[in-house]
Design a protein around this motif. Structure first.
Motif, PDB file in Angstrom:
ATOM      1  N   MET A   1       0.882  -1.219  -0.072  1.00 32.73           N
ATOM      2  CA  MET A   1      -0.002   0.099   0.049  1.00 32.73           C
ATOM      3  C   MET A   1       0.793   1.294   0.142  1.00 32.73           C
ATOM      4  O   MET A   1       1.852   1.197   1.001  1.00 32.73           O
ATOM      5  CB  MET A   1      -0.889   0.040   1.292  1.00 32.73           C
ATOM      6  CG  MET A   1      -1.906   1.079   1.395  1.00 32.73           C
ATOM      7  SD  MET A   1      -2.940   1.126   2.803  1.00 32.73           S
ATOM      8  CE  MET A   1      -4.205   0.032   2.025  1.00 32.73           C
ATOM      9  N   PRO A   2       0.709   2.181  -0.784  1.00 32.91           N
ATOM     10  CA  PRO A   2       1.478   3.323  -1.013  1.00 32.91           C
ATOM     11  C   PRO A   2       1.153   4.214   0.468  1.00 32.91           C
ATOM     12  O   PRO A   2       0.051   4.215   1.022  1.00 32.91           O
ATOM     13  CB  PRO A   2       0.974   4.152  -2.163  1.00 32.91           C
ATOM     14  CG  PRO A   2      -0.443   3.494  -2.468  1.00 32.91           C
ATOM     15  CD  PRO A   2      -0.431   2.102  -1.955  1.00 32.91           C
ATOM     16  N   ARG A   3       2.370   4.926   0.569  1.00 31.49           N
ATOM     17  CA  ARG A   3       2.135   5.886   2.050  1.00 31.49           C
ATOM     18  C   ARG A   3       1.796   7.002   1.611  1.00 31.49           C
ATOM     19  O   ARG A   3       2.238   7.756   0.452  1.00 31.49           O
ATOM     20  CB  ARG A   3       3.764   6.044   2.672  1.00 31.49           C
ATOM     21  CG  ARG A   3       4.136   4.547   3.119  1.00 31.49           C
ATOM     22  CD  ARG A   3       5.259   4.798   3.915  1.00 31.49           C
ATOM     23  NE  ARG A   3       5.505   5.824   5.030  1.00 31.49           N
ATOM     24  CZ  ARG A   3       5.075   5.678   6.282  1.00 31.49           C
ATOM     25  NH1 ARG A   3       4.995   4.312   6.792  1.00 31.49           N
ATOM     26  NH2 ARG A   3       5.235   6.667   6.956  1.00 31.49           N
ATOM     27  N   THR A   4       1.055   7.817   2.566  1.00 28.27           N
ATOM     28  CA  THR A   4       0.705   9.243   2.358  1.00 28.27           C
ATOM     29  C   THR A   4       1.201   9.840   3.513  1.00 28.27           C
ATOM     30  O   THR A   4       0.927   9.519   4.646  1.00 28.27           O
ATOM     31  CB  THR A   4      -0.954   9.143   2.268  1.00 28.27           C
ATOM     32  OG1 THR A   4      -1.444   8.343   0.948  1.00 28.27           O
ATOM     33  CG2 THR A   4      -1.576  10.625   1.847  1.00 28.27           C
ATOM     34  N   CYS A   5       1.600  11.126   3.258  1.00 29.05           N
ATOM     35  CA  CYS A   5       2.158  12.106   4.166  1.00 29.05           C
ATOM     36  C   CYS A   5       0.935  13.080   4.543  1.00 29.05           C
ATOM     37  O   CYS A   5       0.449  13.520   3.442  1.00 29.05           O
ATOM     38  CB  CYS A   5       3.364  12.556   3.994  1.00 29.05           C
ATOM     39  SG  CYS A   5       4.649  11.292   3.810  1.00 29.05           S
ATOM     40  N   ILE A   6       0.644  13.447   5.771  1.00 32.48           N
ATOM     41  CA  ILE A   6      -0.255  14.563   5.924  1.00 32.48           C
ATOM     42  C   ILE A   6       0.574  15.518   6.788  1.00 32.48           C
ATOM     43  O   ILE A   6       1.180  15.209   7.725  1.00 32.48           O
ATOM     44  CB  ILE A   6      -1.443  13.951   6.474  1.00 32.48           C
ATOM     45  CG1 ILE A   6      -2.640  15.252   6.752  1.00 32.48           C
ATOM     46  CG2 ILE A   6      -1.342  13.357   7.536  1.00 32.48           C
ATOM     47  CD1 ILE A   6      -3.972  14.876   6.803  1.00 32.48           C
ATOM     48  N   ASP A   7       0.193  16.815   6.585  1.00 30.51           N
ATOM     49  CA  ASP A   7       0.987  17.728   7.507  1.00 30.51           C
ATOM     50  C   ASP A   7       0.149  17.946   8.807  1.00 30.51           C
ATOM     51  O   ASP A   7      -0.990  17.237   8.965  1.00 30.51           O
ATOM     52  CB  ASP A   7       0.566  19.356   6.840  1.00 30.51           C
ATOM     53  CG  ASP A   7       1.081  20.337   7.769  1.00 30.51           C
ATOM     54  OD1 ASP A   7       2.199  20.674   7.555  1.00 30.51           O
ATOM     55  OD2 ASP A   7       0.412  21.056   8.418  1.00 30.51           O
ATOM     56  N   THR A   8       1.410  18.161   9.937  1.00 39.43           N
ATOM     57  CA  THR A   8       0.627  17.929  11.311  1.00 39.43           C
ATOM     58  C   THR A   8      -0.649  18.819  11.368  1.00 39.43           C
ATOM     59  O   THR A   8      -1.750  18.307  12.196  1.00 39.43           O
ATOM     60  CB  THR A   8       1.817  18.289  12.235  1.00 39.43           C
ATOM     61  OG1 THR A   8       2.759  17.279  11.956  1.00 39.43           O
ATOM     62  CG2 THR A   8       1.371  17.888  13.717  1.00 39.43           C
ATOM     63  N   ALA A   9      -0.538  19.984  10.990  1.00 38.97           N
ATOM     64  CA  ALA A   9      -1.597  20.778  11.255  1.00 38.97           C
ATOM     65  C   ALA A   9      -3.030  20.321  10.647  1.00 38.97           C
ATOM     66  O   ALA A   9      -4.251  20.340  11.047  1.00 38.97           O
ATOM     67  CB  ALA A   9      -1.757  22.319  10.789  1.00 38.97           C
ATOM     68  N   ASP A  10      -2.986  20.023   9.426  1.00 37.86           N
ATOM     69  CA  ASP A  10      -4.028  19.146   8.667  1.00 37.86           C
ATOM     70  C   ASP A  10      -4.597  17.910   9.431  1.00 37.86           C
ATOM     71  O   ASP A  10      -5.928  17.654   9.499  1.00 37.86           O
ATOM     72  CB  ASP A  10      -3.832  18.829   7.380  1.00 37.86           C
ATOM     73  CG  ASP A  10      -3.413  19.979   6.323  1.00 37.86           C
ATOM     74  OD1 ASP A  10      -3.845  21.218   6.684  1.00 37.86           O
ATOM     75  OD2 ASP A  10      -2.913  19.902   5.486  1.00 37.86           O
ATOM     76  N   ALA A  11      -3.679  17.097   9.785  1.00 36.47           N
ATOM     77  CA  ALA A  11      -3.921  15.994  10.648  1.00 36.47           C
ATOM     78  C   ALA A  11      -4.738  16.511  11.903  1.00 36.47           C
ATOM     79  O   ALA A  11      -5.821  15.932  12.324  1.00 36.47           O
ATOM     80  CB  ALA A  11      -2.724  15.139  11.113  1.00 36.47           C
ATOM     81  N   ILE A  12      -4.391  17.492  12.662  1.00 40.45           N
ATOM     82  CA  ILE A  12      -5.096  17.796  13.977  1.00 40.45           C
ATOM     83  C   ILE A  12      -6.396  18.568  13.479  1.00 40.45           C
ATOM     84  O   ILE A  12      -7.473  17.882  14.281  1.00 40.45           O
ATOM     85  CB  ILE A  12      -4.098  19.191  14.523  1.00 40.45           C
ATOM     86  CG1 ILE A  12      -2.743  18.436  15.279  1.00 40.45           C
ATOM     87  CG2 ILE A  12      -5.006  19.616  15.675  1.00 40.45           C
ATOM     88  CD1 ILE A  12      -1.971  19.415  15.538  1.00 40.45           C
TER      89      ILE A  12
END
Length: 73
Positions: free
Chosen positions: A1-12
């Motif tokens: 499965m491909p990894r996806t990164c998300i900005d910390t502020a967006d995750a919050i």
């Protein structure tokens, strides 16, 4: 499965939105359960299942310690 990164502020922000929806589901089950059933169209995916999904996504984003999923240890 491909990894996806998300900005910390967006995750919050996403975590807070998921928690808001999960809390809202428990606020008025007498009204929300029939509404969700009418929208989804099948009783197998009710408020409990939706809340479990929201709790799992919140945990995966790092927004909870998993207590809602796994209970107290």
């Amino acid at each position: 499965m491909p990894r996806t990164c998300i900005d910390t502020a967006d995750a919050i922000e996403l975590t807070e939105t998921l928690q808001l929806i999960a809390g809202w589901l428990t606020a008025d089950p007498a009204t929300l359960t029939p509404s969700l059933l009418a929208y989804i169209g099948h009783h197998a995916y009710g408020p409990d299942a939706l809340r479990a999904d929201l709790d799992r996504f919140t945990f995966l984003l790092g927004g909870s310690d998993g207590e809602d999923l796994f209970g107290r240890h």
